[in-house]
Design a protein around this motif. Structure first.
Motif, short mmCIF file in Angstrom:
data_model
loop_
_atom_site.label_atom_id
_atom_site.label_comp_id
_atom_site.label_asym_id
_atom_site.label_seq_id
_atom_site.Cartn_x
_atom_site.Cartn_y
_atom_site.Cartn_z
N ALA A 128 -46.23 -17.41 10.60
CA ALA A 128 -46.76 -17.71 9.28
C ALA A 128 -45.57 -18.00 8.37
CB ALA A 128 -47.57 -16.53 8.75
N HIS A 129 -45.57 -19.16 7.75
CA HIS A 129 -44.40 -19.60 7.00
C HIS A 129 -43.99 -18.57 5.94
CE1 HIS A 129 -42.30 -23.35 5.06
NE2 HIS A 129 -41.45 -22.40 5.40
N SER A 130 -44.95 -18.02 5.24
CA SER A 130 -44.63 -17.09 4.16
C SER A 130 -44.36 -15.67 4.65
CB SER A 130 -45.77 -17.07 3.13
OG SER A 130 -47.00 -16.79 3.74
N SER A 131 -44.23 -15.51 5.97
CA SER A 131 -43.94 -14.18 6.53
C SER A 131 -42.49 -14.02 6.94
CB SER A 131 -44.83 -13.91 7.75
OG SER A 131 -44.39 -14.66 8.87
N VAL A 132 -41.68 -15.08 6.86
CA VAL A 132 -40.35 -15.03 7.45
C VAL A 132 -39.27 -14.66 6.44
CG1 VAL A 132 -41.02 -16.79 9.15
CG2 VAL A 132 -39.78 -17.47 7.10
N ILE A 133 -38.23 -14.03 6.98
CA ILE A 133 -36.95 -13.87 6.29
C ILE A 133 -35.89 -14.34 7.27
CG2 ILE A 133 -35.27 -12.29 5.27
CD1 ILE A 133 -37.47 -10.51 4.34
N PHE A 134 -35.02 -15.24 6.82
CA PHE A 134 -33.97 -15.74 7.71
C PHE A 134 -32.62 -15.71 7.03
CE2 PHE A 134 -36.08 -19.52 5.83
CZ PHE A 134 -35.01 -20.12 5.18
N ARG A 135 -31.58 -15.76 7.84
CA ARG A 135 -30.22 -15.76 7.32
C ARG A 135 -29.91 -17.16 6.77
NH1 ARG A 135 -28.31 -10.89 9.29
NH2 ARG A 135 -29.23 -10.24 11.29
N LYS A 136 -29.36 -17.22 5.57
CA LYS A 136 -29.09 -18.51 4.94
C LYS A 136 -28.06 -19.31 5.73
CE LYS A 136 -27.35 -18.67 0.72
NZ LYS A 136 -27.31 -18.56 -0.76
N SER A 137 -27.26 -18.64 6.53
CA SER A 137 -26.25 -19.33 7.33
C SER A 137 -26.88 -20.33 8.29
CB SER A 137 -25.41 -18.32 8.12
OG SER A 137 -26.23 -17.52 8.96
N LEU A 138 -28.16 -20.13 8.64
CA LEU A 138 -28.84 -21.08 9.52
C LEU A 138 -28.95 -22.45 8.85
CD1 LEU A 138 -31.78 -18.90 10.93
CD2 LEU A 138 -29.70 -19.59 12.11
N ILE A 139 -29.20 -22.44 7.55
CA ILE A 139 -29.29 -23.69 6.79
C ILE A 139 -27.95 -24.41 6.82
CG2 ILE A 139 -29.66 -24.69 4.50
CD1 ILE A 139 -32.24 -23.64 5.51
#
Length: 342
Positions: free
Chosen positions: A162-173
């Motif tokens: 679910a798109h609004s369920s994620v937290i990711f590390r900004k380094s991926l961007i």
């Protein structure tokens, strides 16, 4: 002012009906060290007024105005203005459970090899119409995809998060790029792109998001979220995955399923220059025939795992699990010798 531990990026477009309860759920978070970046995407209802009043009492939030148009530009704008190294996605019509940020941030802090963490979600309100009941089936499926291995094996079935369920590390961007605009679901494309680089994703076995379903939600009104768009982008990344898997060079590609849905998906695979040597089907009326000049075989004619790789194109409820069981009994290993695409 202390740097926030997590940046919540939330686009907003005409969400006056649901925005107040969403903002309230964010303020109720047990983790207090956050910032909320709301990107107003040309709302023409009372959303801007609601946000103006909210910022009078909440100093951890700020509103940006999207100079572009649409979800992708809003998301990238919000991320570019974020101060934290962790990005939490949120939609203005959804609801966070109080411990969502705390549990997900803590998981990323303790497990440095995990780059994205999600959570289970609750589909609400209770579905009545047939279309919405189908969405409940989808949500139930996503809630079963938990480990990094689960996400890796099932990545081509459908969007597992679910798109609004994620937290990711900004380094991926910074490493692999952010959201891209096009005729495809932007979140599914991003997850497939990141997983193509070996990024590990995990889902907590806790329901920390209420995922609202309503007729006006973008996934129901925008053509980029039609099933054919999902299949087009998955076919592209299946091709990329095959090219990276050296062990597939000397093995034939076999597709399990020759029905209507399987034929549509197989045409996209062929369009992406994936060479299918045979189809497998249980229907005796189909066995012995051909699909786009490719033979349809019975399960007794399935080559051994060292000679072929099986893509499962059957997605009917219960059938995928039965095929998993059959292939496993025959010595095939999920991810190594077969993968589901539907």
């Amino acid at each position: 002012m202390h740097k926030p531990l997590v940046s919540i990026v939330m686009p907003c477009r005409n969400e006056e009906k649901f925005l107040p309860v969403c903002l309230d759920s964010i303020q109720r978070q047990t983790l207090r060290n956050w910032e909320l970046i709301i990107v107003n995407d040309h709302s023409h209802d009372q959303s801007a007024k609601i946000l103006e009043n909210f910022l009078k009492i909440e100093k951890r939030g700020r509103v940006l105005h999207n100079p572009g148009n649409g979800l992708v530009s809003a998301l990238n704008l919000g991320i570019n203005h974020s101060q934290s190294e962790m990005i939490a996605r949120m939609d203005a019509d959804d609801i966070m459970e109080p411990q969502r940020l705390e549990m997900q941030v803590e998981h990323l802090q303790k497990n440095t090899y995990i780059e994205l963490v999600s959570c289970q979600s609750q589909h609400f309100p209770k579905p009545i119409q047939k279309q919405r009941k189908g969405y409940q089936v989808y949500v139930d499926w996503t809630n079963q995809i938990l480990t990094p291995e689960d996400h890796c094996i099932n990545r081509f079935v459908d969007c597992p998060l679910a798109h609004s369920s994620v937290i990711f590390r900004k380094s991926l961007i910074q490493k692999f790029g952010g959201y891209q605009d096009g005729e495809f679901p932007e979140d599914f494309e991003l997850w497939l792109r990141w997983m193509s680089h070996g990024i590990k994703m995990e889902k907590l076995p806790h329901t920390l998001l209420k995922w609202r379903d309503h007729p006006e939600r973008t996934s129901r009104t925008d053509s980029r979220y039609q099933p054919v768009r999902f299949n087009e982008i998955k076919a592209k990344y299946v091709k990329l995955w095959i090219e990276k898997e050296a062990h597939l060079n000397k093995r034939k590609i076999v597709c399990w399923g020759a029905g209507k849905i399987a034929r549509k998906l197989s045409k996209l695979l062929i369009k992406n220059e994936i060479r299918i040597s045979a189809f497998i089907d249980l229907d005796p009326k189909k066995i012995g025939r051909s699909n786009t000049e490719i033979p349809i075989l019975s399960i007794d004619q399935l080559p051994p795992p060292d000679k072929c790789f099986v893509f499962i194109l059957v997605g009917s409820r219960g059938a995928r699990e039965q095929i998993f069981s059959y292939l496993s009994d025959k010595g095939f290993m999920a991810g190594k010798d077969f993968m589901p695409l539907s």
